[in-house]
Design a protein around this motif. Sequence first.
Motif, PDB file in Angstrom:
ATOM      1  N   PHE A  25      -4.915   8.980  -1.230  1.00 15.83           N
ATOM      2  CA  PHE A  25      -4.512   7.811  -0.450  1.00 15.83           C
ATOM      3  C   PHE A  25      -5.713   6.915  -0.159  1.00 15.83           C
ATOM      4  O   PHE A  25      -5.627   5.686  -0.264  1.00 15.83           O
ATOM      5  CB  PHE A  25      -3.840   8.242   0.849  1.00 15.83           C
ATOM      6  N   ILE A  26      -6.841   7.523   0.227  1.00 11.09           N
ATOM      7  CA  ILE A  26      -8.038   6.736   0.502  1.00 11.09           C
ATOM      8  C   ILE A  26      -8.493   6.004  -0.757  1.00 11.09           C
ATOM      9  O   ILE A  26      -8.822   4.811  -0.723  1.00 11.09           O
ATOM     10  CB  ILE A  26      -9.171   7.640   1.023  1.00 11.09           C
ATOM     11  N   ASP A  27      -8.489   6.698  -1.881  1.00  7.84           N
ATOM     12  CA  ASP A  27      -8.895   6.070  -3.134  1.00  7.84           C
ATOM     13  C   ASP A  27      -7.954   4.932  -3.503  1.00  7.84           C
ATOM     14  O   ASP A  27      -8.387   3.858  -3.946  1.00  7.84           O
ATOM     15  CB  ASP A  27      -8.917   7.119  -4.249  1.00  7.84           C
ATOM     16  N   PHE A  28      -6.654   5.155  -3.317  1.00 12.94           N
ATOM     17  CA  PHE A  28      -5.661   4.126  -3.627  1.00 12.94           C
ATOM     18  C   PHE A  28      -5.876   2.899  -2.737  1.00 12.94           C
ATOM     19  O   PHE A  28      -5.812   1.748  -3.206  1.00 12.94           O
ATOM     20  CB  PHE A  28      -4.259   4.698  -3.419  1.00 12.94           C
ATOM     21  N   SER A  37      -7.969  -2.348   9.471  1.00 14.57           N
ATOM     22  CA  SER A  37      -8.760  -1.266   8.900  1.00 14.57           C
ATOM     23  C   SER A  37      -7.924   0.009   8.892  1.00 14.57           C
ATOM     24  O   SER A  37      -7.172   0.283   9.832  1.00 14.57           O
ATOM     25  CB  SER A  37     -10.035  -1.021   9.718  1.00 14.57           C
ATOM     26  N   LEU A  38      -8.073   0.763   7.819  1.00  9.34           N
ATOM     27  CA  LEU A  38      -7.555   2.121   7.747  1.00  9.34           C
ATOM     28  C   LEU A  38      -8.688   3.018   8.226  1.00  9.34           C
ATOM     29  O   LEU A  38      -9.819   2.876   7.757  1.00  9.34           O
ATOM     30  CB  LEU A  38      -7.183   2.445   6.299  1.00  9.34           C
ATOM     31  N   LEU A  73       0.811  -1.209   0.000  1.00  5.69           N
ATOM     32  CA  LEU A  73       0.000   0.000   0.000  1.00  5.69           C
ATOM     33  C   LEU A  73       0.851   1.270   0.000  1.00  5.69           C
ATOM     34  O   LEU A  73       0.730   2.116  -0.899  1.00  5.69           O
ATOM     35  CB  LEU A  73      -0.940   0.003   1.215  1.00  5.69           C
ATOM     36  N   VAL A  74       1.718   1.420   0.984  1.00  3.04           N
ATOM     37  CA  VAL A  74       2.462   2.678   1.140  1.00  3.04           C
ATOM     38  C   VAL A  74       3.447   2.903  -0.001  1.00  3.04           C
ATOM     39  O   VAL A  74       3.442   3.960  -0.649  1.00  3.04           O
ATOM     40  CB  VAL A  74       3.192   2.702   2.495  1.00  3.04           C
ATOM     41  N   LEU A  75       4.306   1.930  -0.257  1.00  2.44           N
ATOM     42  CA  LEU A  75       5.330   2.116  -1.294  1.00  2.44           C
ATOM     43  C   LEU A  75       4.736   2.284  -2.692  1.00  2.44           C
ATOM     44  O   LEU A  75       5.145   3.191  -3.433  1.00  2.44           O
ATOM     45  CB  LEU A  75       6.329   0.957  -1.265  1.00  2.44           C
ATOM     46  N   PRO A  76       3.755   1.462  -3.097  1.00  2.00           N
ATOM     47  CA  PRO A  76       3.150   1.695  -4.418  1.00  2.00           C
ATOM     48  C   PRO A  76       2.455   3.060  -4.514  1.00  2.00           C
ATOM     49  O   PRO A  76       2.487   3.696  -5.574  1.00  2.00           O
ATOM     50  CB  PRO A  76       2.138   0.548  -4.550  1.00  2.00           C
ATOM     51  N   LEU A 127      -9.250  -3.247   5.106  1.00  2.00           N
ATOM     52  CA  LEU A 127      -8.183  -3.539   4.156  1.00  2.00           C
ATOM     53  C   LEU A 127      -8.235  -4.980   3.667  1.00  2.00           C
ATOM     54  O   LEU A 127      -7.554  -5.340   2.716  1.00  2.00           O
ATOM     55  CB  LEU A 127      -6.818  -3.236   4.794  1.00  2.00           C
ATOM     56  N   GLY A 128      -9.006  -5.808   4.345  1.00  2.00           N
ATOM     57  CA  GLY A 128      -9.279  -7.142   3.845  1.00  2.00           C
ATOM     58  C   GLY A 128      -8.093  -8.070   3.799  1.00  2.00           C
ATOM     59  O   GLY A 128      -8.087  -9.019   3.024  1.00  2.00           O
ATOM     60  N   VAL A 129      -7.066  -7.794   4.608  1.00  2.00           N
ATOM     61  CA  VAL A 129      -5.869  -8.633   4.599  1.00  2.00           C
ATOM     62  C   VAL A 129      -6.028  -9.742   5.636  1.00  2.00           C
ATOM     63  O   VAL A 129      -6.214  -9.477   6.817  1.00  2.00           O
ATOM     64  CB  VAL A 129      -4.611  -7.796   4.911  1.00  2.00           C
TER      65      VAL A 129
END
Length: 307
Positions: A288-291, A272-273, A112-115, A160-162
Amino acid sequence: MAQSSLTELDAVLMVARRGKFRTAALELGVSTTALSNAVGKLERTLGVRLFNRTTRSVSLTAAGQRFVAQVAPAVRDIHEAMEVARSQQATPSGTLRINAFPTAAREIFSWLVLPFLREHPRVHIDIVTEGRLVDIVARGFDLGVRSADLVPVDMIALPLGVARRNVVVGTPSYLKAHGTPMIPRDLAGHSCLRVRLPDGAIYRWPFEKGGQSVHIDVEGAITLDEASLARSAALASVGLALAMESDVRDDIEAGHLVRVLEDWTPTLSPLSLYYPSRRNPTAAFKAFIDFARRHSAGGEAPGLSTD
């Protein structure tokens, strides 16, 4: 207002809020020396001392109390005006501050963060990891990352569904020498890497199977408060470690670590974010939220917005 003046006002307000220069400096992302210099510069400009300083504490003087009471609403209005202006940006830029558990930060970092940063190079992300829950609004964070069951009810949450779970692992050589535990109480005969929680308590390893749950107060030669150290100790065959599966997945796949008690380690609440409702989210915040929505395994969740 000149940027330097606003910086000095922010410094005074943060020290007044936190009561310690070091804590305030961490909040603002600057060195303690830089923060002290900013406060000192404003005091010299005003010709009055705003803080009483000792080696143990910092407190507002009478003049400081009056100054903070008068200037705080104005500074808040200035920042709100700046937020409104930033929300009109076409290209996301600026800083996003994220607070997360250390394990949660590691889990979202690579996917998430790096991409996101590669897609939005003008955005700066400031991640602060803490083992305890904090009020992200009071602490000046834009976003938080926690287990879904720990998100405050007044926050907007984006699942985030992880998939997440703990695993108990040891090296093949350790298991060959000491045997493989088959049920949680077998851990009494093993050296385990104990974990200290932020409040100082020793973490009891949780297990669950067939509706039966048990928490084991393990014993071992080392007590740690950092997961990466526990992983290193486990790889050195010091003992068994309880770790987030994502932290040791590569070691397991490479055969350096072996999972044990697999049928006793339950699935954990997903991440969750989360964030507070915002009237004028910045372009960086919205991006960021959209990503996160587009890239999370959970996909779009109902009722989520940046409004």
